[in-house]
Design a protein around this motif. Structure first.
Motif, PDB file in Angstrom:
ATOM      1  N   UNK A  65      56.863 -22.618 -22.242  1.00 25.35           N
ATOM      2  CA  UNK A  65      55.467 -22.685 -21.777  1.00 25.35           C
ATOM      3  C   UNK A  65      54.705 -23.684 -22.664  1.00 25.35           C
ATOM      4  N   UNK A  66      54.900 -23.577 -23.982  1.00 26.90           N
ATOM      5  CA  UNK A  66      54.195 -24.475 -24.910  1.00 26.90           C
ATOM      6  C   UNK A  66      54.584 -25.932 -24.650  1.00 26.90           C
ATOM      7  N   UNK A  67      55.877 -26.163 -24.379  1.00 25.44           N
ATOM      8  CA  UNK A  67      56.330 -27.536 -24.102  1.00 25.44           C
ATOM      9  C   UNK A  67      55.675 -28.074 -22.829  1.00 25.44           C
ATOM     10  N   UNK A  68      55.611 -27.218 -21.814  1.00 25.67           N
ATOM     11  CA  UNK A  68      54.992 -27.622 -20.538  1.00 25.67           C
ATOM     12  C   UNK A  68      53.529 -27.973 -20.744  1.00 25.67           C
ATOM     13  N   UNK A  69      52.800 -27.117 -21.451  1.00 20.84           N
ATOM     14  CA  UNK A  69      51.360 -27.357 -21.658  1.00 20.84           C
ATOM     15  C   UNK A  69      51.163 -28.622 -22.502  1.00 20.84           C
ATOM     16  N   UNK A  73      49.676 -31.073 -20.093  1.00 23.64           N
ATOM     17  CA  UNK A  73      48.251 -30.859 -20.345  1.00 23.64           C
ATOM     18  C   UNK A  73      47.684 -31.868 -21.331  1.00 23.64           C
ATOM     19  N   UNK A  74      48.462 -32.203 -22.344  1.00 23.56           N
ATOM     20  CA  UNK A  74      47.919 -33.041 -23.428  1.00 23.56           C
ATOM     21  C   UNK A  74      48.695 -34.336 -23.648  1.00 23.56           C
ATOM     22  N   UNK A  75      49.719 -34.572 -22.857  1.00 20.35           N
ATOM     23  CA  UNK A  75      50.478 -35.828 -22.975  1.00 20.35           C
ATOM     24  C   UNK A  75      51.188 -35.976 -24.315  1.00 20.35           C
TER      25      UNK A  75
END
Ligand code: NDP
Length: 372
Positions: A65-69, A73-75
């Motif tokens: 999940x953290x990797x996806x965000x 989300x933040x590039x």
């Protein structure tokens, strides 16, 4: 094109130190606060059993999940992990040495230290053996079993390095090739199937029998995360995509080997927990009610090793056939497991006596039917 790996400088070592220590600290926090399954381990040499919280799936899920965000989300790119590979490698070695010294000192405390007899009692200085093999079976700190904990930086560490090669390829070539997706996907499935049945780890030789010292710590913190992504070095700059036929063949081979590997280990685990549990839909056939001879265990005495070597061969095949270096990975695992098979054979011969002889006669081959 810029070099893939940055040179080792004081600055890169400092960055790597933050990465490694931050990663381990975050995972330790996870061990303290994340939800997990409570499972009882196997009997210890003193006859007692230990309660474990298995939270690996929570860590794996949160990491994804953290990797996806971070990515969408933040590039944020993970390519710096590959760039700092050598600095990370050095820092991980230092941490492994420091951790082992800490374990050695911790194991010297009086009272509850439980040591296993692991067959390392031969010649050599006691302190050196204690440092190398460990002086405690399952040290626990703040309620966290340190040996089980160490599998998290090990497996999630290799996962992060594998994933970061995908980012590096994208930044260098503007694409992620199908074989890079395969490499990533295979690792994802391998780890997911590991975490789905994490309790299986409680029955492994390392957890039940090995003391926790430099040998296991170094394996977890350095050997696994830095050696197992090896094929990615040959995938990252390979821009000609695999054909659909190659991808299908590779995936089928990987899934077959994974099925053998996980299937065999899970059958053994179920049998240990419930000796009457059905195997492939039928009541199990056993020798003396102790050794399973149905399912995968009727095909090879170490068929789980065969499956795992095949899985690592699939990782290497993602790099194609034009370089031999990626194949050092499955070769190294094969050599490690052949040595382990011989060691386990001695242990079982001692433990089961004539029953083991009977097993060797009934199931003649270890890893490859009709060959070995
Ligand atoms: P094994 O899978 O070799 O388990 C051996 C033990 O299983 C024996 O000592 C015996 O234990 C029991 N056993 C053996 N045959 C039978 C049978 N027919 N029926 C019932 N029990 C049997 O070792 P581990 O459990 O330690 O390894 C687990 C997995 O970890 C393996 O699949 C291996 O490939 C993998 N591994 C992966 C590594 C990596 O870096 N990727 C490194 C090392 C291992 P008992 O005396 O309790 O009956």
């Amino acid at each position: 094109m810029p070099p893939l790996l940055l040179p080792i400088t004081l600055e890169s070592l400092a960055t790597a130190a933050w990465m490694v220590l931050g990663f381990i600290a975050a995972l330790f926090m996870g061990a303290l606060i994340l939800p997990g399954l409570d499972r009882r381990g196997y009997p210890l040499p003193n006859g007692q059993t230990k309660e474990y919280k298995l939270y690996g799936m929570s860590c794996f899920f949160l990491l994804n999940v953290a990797l996806g965000i971070a990515t969408f989300g933040f590039g944020i790119s993970l390519a710096p992990i590959v760039e700092h590979f050598w600095s990370l490698f050095i820092v991980a070695n230092v941490v492994a040495i420091a951790w082992s010294l800490g374990l050695y000192a911790y194991g010297k405390r009086s009272g509850t230290v439980l040591k296993s007899r692991t067959g390392h009692e031969g010649k050599g200085r006691a302190w050196a053996k204690d440092l190398w093999f460990g002086n405690e079976l399952n040290p626990t700190w703040l309620g966290v079993d340190l040996k089980m904990f160490m599998y998290q930086p090990s497996l999630l560490g290799v996962y992060l390095i594998v994933v970061s090669f995908g980012y590096a390829q994208y930044e260098r070539h503007g694409v992620i090739t199908p074989q890079m997706w395969c490499f990533f996907g295979f690792w994802f499935v391998y780890l997911f199937t590991h975490y789905v049945k994490e309790e299986f780890m409680l029955s492994t030789w390392d957890v039940t029998t090995e003391n926790f010292g430099f040998m296991l710590v170094w394996g977890d913190l350095v050997y696994v995360p830095f050696w197992y992504p090896l094929p990615a070095f040959w995938i990252v700059d390979q821009t000609t995509p695999f054909t659909t036929g190659q991808l299908v063949a590779l995936t089928v081979f990987f899934l077959l080997c994974l099925t053998i590997f996980r299937g065999a280990n899970w059958q053994k685990e179920h049998f240990r927990r419930n000796p009457l549990a059905k195997v492939w839909g039928k009541p199990p056939r056993t020798l003396g009610g102790k050794l399973l001879i149905s399912g995968w265990w009727g095909i090879g005495r170490k068929i789980n090793y065969t499956g795992e070597v095949g899985v690592y061969l699939s990782f290497a095949l993602c790099a194609g056939l034009s370089h031999w270096q990626p194949y050092l990975l499955p070769l190294s695992l094969f050599l490690l497991l052949v040595q382990r098979a011989a060691r386990d054979d001695r242990k079982c011969r001692e433990k089961y006596g004539p029953l083991w002889e009977d097993y060797c006669r009934t199931v003649k081959f270890r890893m490859l039917p009709f060959i070995y």
